[in-house]
Scaffold this motif. Structure first.
Motif, PDB file in Angstrom:
ATOM      1  N   PRO A   1       0.814  -1.206   0.000  1.00 40.83           N
ATOM      2  CA  PRO A   1       0.000   0.000   0.000  1.00 40.83           C
ATOM      3  C   PRO A   1       0.852   1.262   0.000  1.00 40.83           C
ATOM      4  O   PRO A   1       1.956   1.279   0.556  1.00 40.83           O
ATOM      5  CB  PRO A   1      -0.769  -0.120   1.324  1.00 40.83           C
ATOM      6  CG  PRO A   1       0.152  -0.884   2.223  1.00 40.83           C
ATOM      7  CD  PRO A   1       0.934  -1.826   1.336  1.00 40.83           C
ATOM      8  N   ASN A   2       0.297   2.310  -0.609  1.00 39.34           N
ATOM      9  CA  ASN A   2       0.934   3.627  -0.644  1.00 39.34           C
ATOM     10  C   ASN A   2      -0.128   4.612  -0.148  1.00 39.34           C
ATOM     11  O   ASN A   2      -1.118   4.854  -0.837  1.00 39.34           O
ATOM     12  CB  ASN A   2       1.363   3.908  -2.092  1.00 39.34           C
ATOM     13  CG  ASN A   2       1.953   5.285  -2.284  1.00 39.34           C
ATOM     14  OD1 ASN A   2       2.159   6.026  -1.318  1.00 39.34           O
ATOM     15  ND2 ASN A   2       2.219   5.645  -3.527  1.00 39.34           N
ATOM     16  N   LEU A   3       0.054   5.136   1.070  1.00 37.64           N
ATOM     17  CA  LEU A   3      -0.962   6.003   1.688  1.00 37.64           C
ATOM     18  C   LEU A   3      -0.569   7.464   1.497  1.00 37.64           C
ATOM     19  O   LEU A   3       0.508   7.886   1.934  1.00 37.64           O
ATOM     20  CB  LEU A   3      -1.075   5.707   3.185  1.00 37.64           C
ATOM     21  CG  LEU A   3      -1.346   4.265   3.594  1.00 37.64           C
ATOM     22  CD1 LEU A   3      -1.495   4.165   5.111  1.00 37.64           C
ATOM     23  CD2 LEU A   3      -2.585   3.728   2.905  1.00 37.64           C
ATOM     24  N   ILE A   4      -1.454   8.226   0.884  1.00 36.69           N
ATOM     25  CA  ILE A   4      -1.137   9.632   0.594  1.00 36.69           C
ATOM     26  C   ILE A   4      -2.136  10.524   1.328  1.00 36.69           C
ATOM     27  O   ILE A   4      -3.348  10.487   1.036  1.00 36.69           O
ATOM     28  CB  ILE A   4      -1.175   9.874  -0.927  1.00 36.69           C
ATOM     29  CG1 ILE A   4      -0.146   8.944  -1.603  1.00 36.69           C
ATOM     30  CG2 ILE A   4      -0.889  11.336  -1.243  1.00 36.69           C
ATOM     31  CD1 ILE A   4      -0.142   8.991  -3.093  1.00 36.69           C
ATOM     32  N   PHE A   5      -1.637  11.285   2.285  1.00 31.26           N
ATOM     33  CA  PHE A   5      -2.491  12.179   3.069  1.00 31.26           C
ATOM     34  C   PHE A   5      -2.482  13.583   2.465  1.00 31.26           C
ATOM     35  O   PHE A   5      -1.501  13.983   1.816  1.00 31.26           O
ATOM     36  CB  PHE A   5      -2.018  12.200   4.528  1.00 31.26           C
ATOM     37  CG  PHE A   5      -2.339  10.904   5.244  1.00 31.26           C
ATOM     38  CD1 PHE A   5      -3.533  10.747   5.941  1.00 31.26           C
ATOM     39  CD2 PHE A   5      -1.462   9.821   5.187  1.00 31.26           C
ATOM     40  CE1 PHE A   5      -3.842   9.546   6.562  1.00 31.26           C
ATOM     41  CE2 PHE A   5      -1.768   8.616   5.811  1.00 31.26           C
ATOM     42  CZ  PHE A   5      -2.965   8.482   6.497  1.00 31.26           C
ATOM     43  N   ALA A   6      -3.557  14.320   2.750  1.00 30.14           N
ATOM     44  CA  ALA A   6      -3.728  15.642   2.134  1.00 30.14           C
ATOM     45  C   ALA A   6      -2.629  16.625   2.548  1.00 30.14           C
ATOM     46  O   ALA A   6      -2.364  17.591   1.841  1.00 30.14           O
ATOM     47  CB  ALA A   6      -5.106  16.207   2.479  1.00 30.14           C
ATOM     48  N   ASP A   7      -1.967  16.340   3.687  1.00 32.35           N
ATOM     49  CA  ASP A   7      -0.926  17.279   4.140  1.00 32.35           C
ATOM     50  C   ASP A   7       0.467  16.923   3.600  1.00 32.35           C
ATOM     51  O   ASP A   7       1.477  17.427   4.086  1.00 32.35           O
ATOM     52  CB  ASP A   7      -0.893  17.301   5.680  1.00 32.35           C
ATOM     53  CG  ASP A   7      -0.486  15.950   6.261  1.00 32.35           C
ATOM     54  OD1 ASP A   7      -0.145  15.034   5.484  1.00 32.35           O
ATOM     55  OD2 ASP A   7      -0.504  15.807   7.488  1.00 32.35           O
ATOM     56  N   CYS A   8       0.525  16.065   2.589  1.00 24.48           N
ATOM     57  CA  CYS A   8       1.845  15.623   2.091  1.00 24.48           C
ATOM     58  C   CYS A   8       2.508  16.726   1.266  1.00 24.48           C
ATOM     59  O   CYS A   8       1.870  17.695   0.871  1.00 24.48           O
ATOM     60  CB  CYS A   8       1.676  14.383   1.220  1.00 24.48           C
ATOM     61  SG  CYS A   8       0.804  14.736  -0.319  1.00 24.48           S
ATOM     62  N   ASP A   9       3.795  16.536   0.998  1.00 26.89           N
ATOM     63  CA  ASP A   9       4.466  17.368  -0.014  1.00 26.89           C
ATOM     64  C   ASP A   9       3.973  16.832  -1.360  1.00 26.89           C
ATOM     65  O   ASP A   9       4.417  15.774  -1.828  1.00 26.89           O
ATOM     66  CB  ASP A   9       5.988  17.195   0.147  1.00 26.89           C
ATOM     67  CG  ASP A   9       6.767  17.921  -0.938  1.00 26.89           C
ATOM     68  OD1 ASP A   9       6.236  18.104  -2.060  1.00 26.89           O
ATOM     69  OD2 ASP A   9       7.911  18.303  -0.671  1.00 26.89           O
TER      70      ASP A   9
END
Ligand code: NDP
Length: 483
Positions: free
Chosen positions: A257-265
């Motif tokens: 899995p690759n989890l991408i949160f809204a606060d990422c770069d």
């Protein structure tokens, strides 16, 4: 170096055909053309290789560490010297873009020998004092002859990742590369010989997994098996090795899995996710093939991601500008296309890709598949749980961190996970709870060779890398001296 014609076994310091004198075709995935033959070995070749290794073991295991180190470092230099030929051979053999072989696979193969060539100088054992009574010290002795079996996706990189620590720890090796990608292993034998590795210390047998691979695993002279490959093959190896109590390290499949949160770069996450899901046509065990994106970012990410994937340059792997090459074989092509069909049946919507690619010219008969992005699948479906190991990635939104975690941990594999967030607390929280042997935060494929590497659950048992590998390839013996 020699032109690639007949790929021979390397036994007792000599290049030899298989005892049975039979050959297998070696096909270039980008063209579908047979371009060399390789030895189709069996148990007789394994017996000769183990015999040679056993003969070489006393002097290799007793050689001072400084001398072993010098030889391993010379092998690293040899790989460096032949970087361009090795990269070309690896690209031709596997269908991967030559630029990937040049910048990742072959440099990392060199680094493996360099790392373990220096590690041997620092490998230490412990002592434990019982004041006034006794002193314990632990000897870490090499095991003898060990088997190293590797897959086709990162041929020289994974081959050397096993062989280098095994040799550094003082073992002799019988190694088997994948029958699909034998060329760079064959070239490595030449480099090792030129570096002064004594005859019999490294033996390489080529051929089919169920035939020569199984014979190697079964051979009573083999003390340990370091295997990287599919989970089903790992199961078969474990069944055969268990009754003889052989040491086992199994690096198996993944569905990461690759989890991408809204606060990422955002730019970093986007750019790296294209690479982490599709490098080497998605044929890296560590590829993040399930991308979960926080809903607030989902639409933007989906449209940018699809645009970047669609813009990847697909073409002849031997050309430097190519970013997506061929998948490794006709059988694998068929498997990946069947997985795409299954995803459609399961309700997936193909956002880009999904079809075979017909190139013109030299590669008109090669096995190329468009990099494919799919959304709209239910979490527990087969596409989200089974390893595809090809240029296929799924996208799905999530609303909360606990939901993202549950999605990530769904399934039976546990190799790697990636998290994109600027929230440090969340990064630590998730790193603790993700069911994966490797967790990357705000990066992917960044490796420090001292760290333990491997998977949990169906992704395998045991760890490679650093001291873990040196320990795996040695037997600890405690000596207790009373005074
Ligand atoms: P396989 O399991 O088919 O083969 C791996 C190696 O084992 C090959 O050299 C193969 O030989 C050999 N082999 C096959 N059957 C046997 C047997 N019965 N006994 C002994 N050896 C055997 O895997 P693939 O080559 O298809 O590689 C892809 C798999 O590897 C994927 O599942 C991927 O996830 C996994 N992998 C895991 C990694 C990790 O670190 N966890 C890293 C990279 C890949 P031959 O090919 O000649 O038949």
């Amino acid at each position: 170096m020699n032109a690639l014609l007949n790929i021979l076994n390397f036994i007792d310091g000599e290049f030899v055909p298989a005892v049975g004198e039979s050959w297998l075709d070696n096909v270039e995935p980008a063209t579908g053309v047979i371009y060399s033959l390789l030895a189709d070995s069996d148990d007789r070749d394994v017996a000769l290789a183990v015999q040679a290794a056993e003969k070489a073991f006393p002097s290799w295991s007793n050689m001072p560490a400084t001398e072993r180190s010098r030889i391993l470092l010379r092998i690293a230099e040899g790989i460096d010297t032949h970087m361009e030929e090795l990269a070309h051979a690896e690209s031709k053999d596997s269908g991967k873009p030559v630029e990937l072989a040049r910048t990742v696979d072959i440099p990392r193969a060199r680094d493996n020998f360099h790392f373990f060539g220096t590690a041997v100088m620092h490998f230490a054992s412990e002592s434990h004092a019982m004041p006034g009574q006794a002193i314990n010290y632990t000897l870490r002795q090499p095991l003898g002859t060990v088997a190293c079996i590797s897959p086709w996706n990162l041929p020289l990189y994974l081959f050397t990742w096993k062989i280098a620590p095994a040799l550094a720890a003082g073992n002799c090796v019988v190694a088997k590369p994948s029958e699909i990608t034998p060329a760079t292993a064959w070239m490595l034998a030449d480099i090792a010989r030129a570096a002064g590795l004594p005859a019999g210390v490294l033996n390489i047998v080529h051929g089919l997994g169920p035939k020569v691979g199984a014979a190697l695993v079964d051979h009573p002279g083999i003390k340990a098996i370091s295997f990287t490959g599919g989970t089903k093959t790992g199961e078969a190896i474990a069944r055969s090795a268990a009754p003889r109590f052989k040491k086992l390290s199994l690096e198996l499949g993944g569905k990461n899995p690759n989890l991408i949160f809204a606060d990422c770069d955002y730019e970093q996450a986007l750019q790296t996710s294209v690479r982490s899901s599709l490098s080497n046509q998605g044929q890296i065990c560590l590829c993040g093939s399930r991308i979960y994106v926080e809903r607030a970012l989902y639409d933007r990410f989906r449209s940018d991601f699809v645009a970047r994937v669609a813009a990847l340059i697909q073409g002849d792997p031997l050309q430097t500008q190519t970013q997506q090459g061929a998948v490794v074989s006709q059988a694998h092509f068929d498997k990946v296309m069947a997985c795409i069909a299954l995803a459609r049946e399961e309700g997936g919507v193909v956002l880009t890709g999904g079809k075979p690619v017909k190139l013109k010219g030299r590669c008109s008969k090669g096995w190329f598949i468009e990099p494919t992005v799919i959304e709209g699948l239910a979490p527990g479906c087969r596409t989200n749980r089974e390893e595809i190991f090809g240029p296929v990635v799924t996208l799905q939104p999530f609303d909360r961190e606990d939901e993202a975690l549950a999605l990530a941990n769904d399934g039976t594999y546990g190799l790697a996970a990636t998290v994109w967030t600027q929230n440090l607390d969340r990064a630590h929280r998730l790193a603790e709870q993700l069911q994966a042997g490797v967790v990357w935060v705000n990066c992917w494929l960044l490796r420090d060779l001292r760290t333990p590497f491997g998977g949990m659950r169906d992704s395998g048992v045991g760890r490679e890398g650093g001291w873990e590998a040196m320990r795996f390839f040695t037997e600890p013996k405690n000596v207790c001296i009373k005074y």
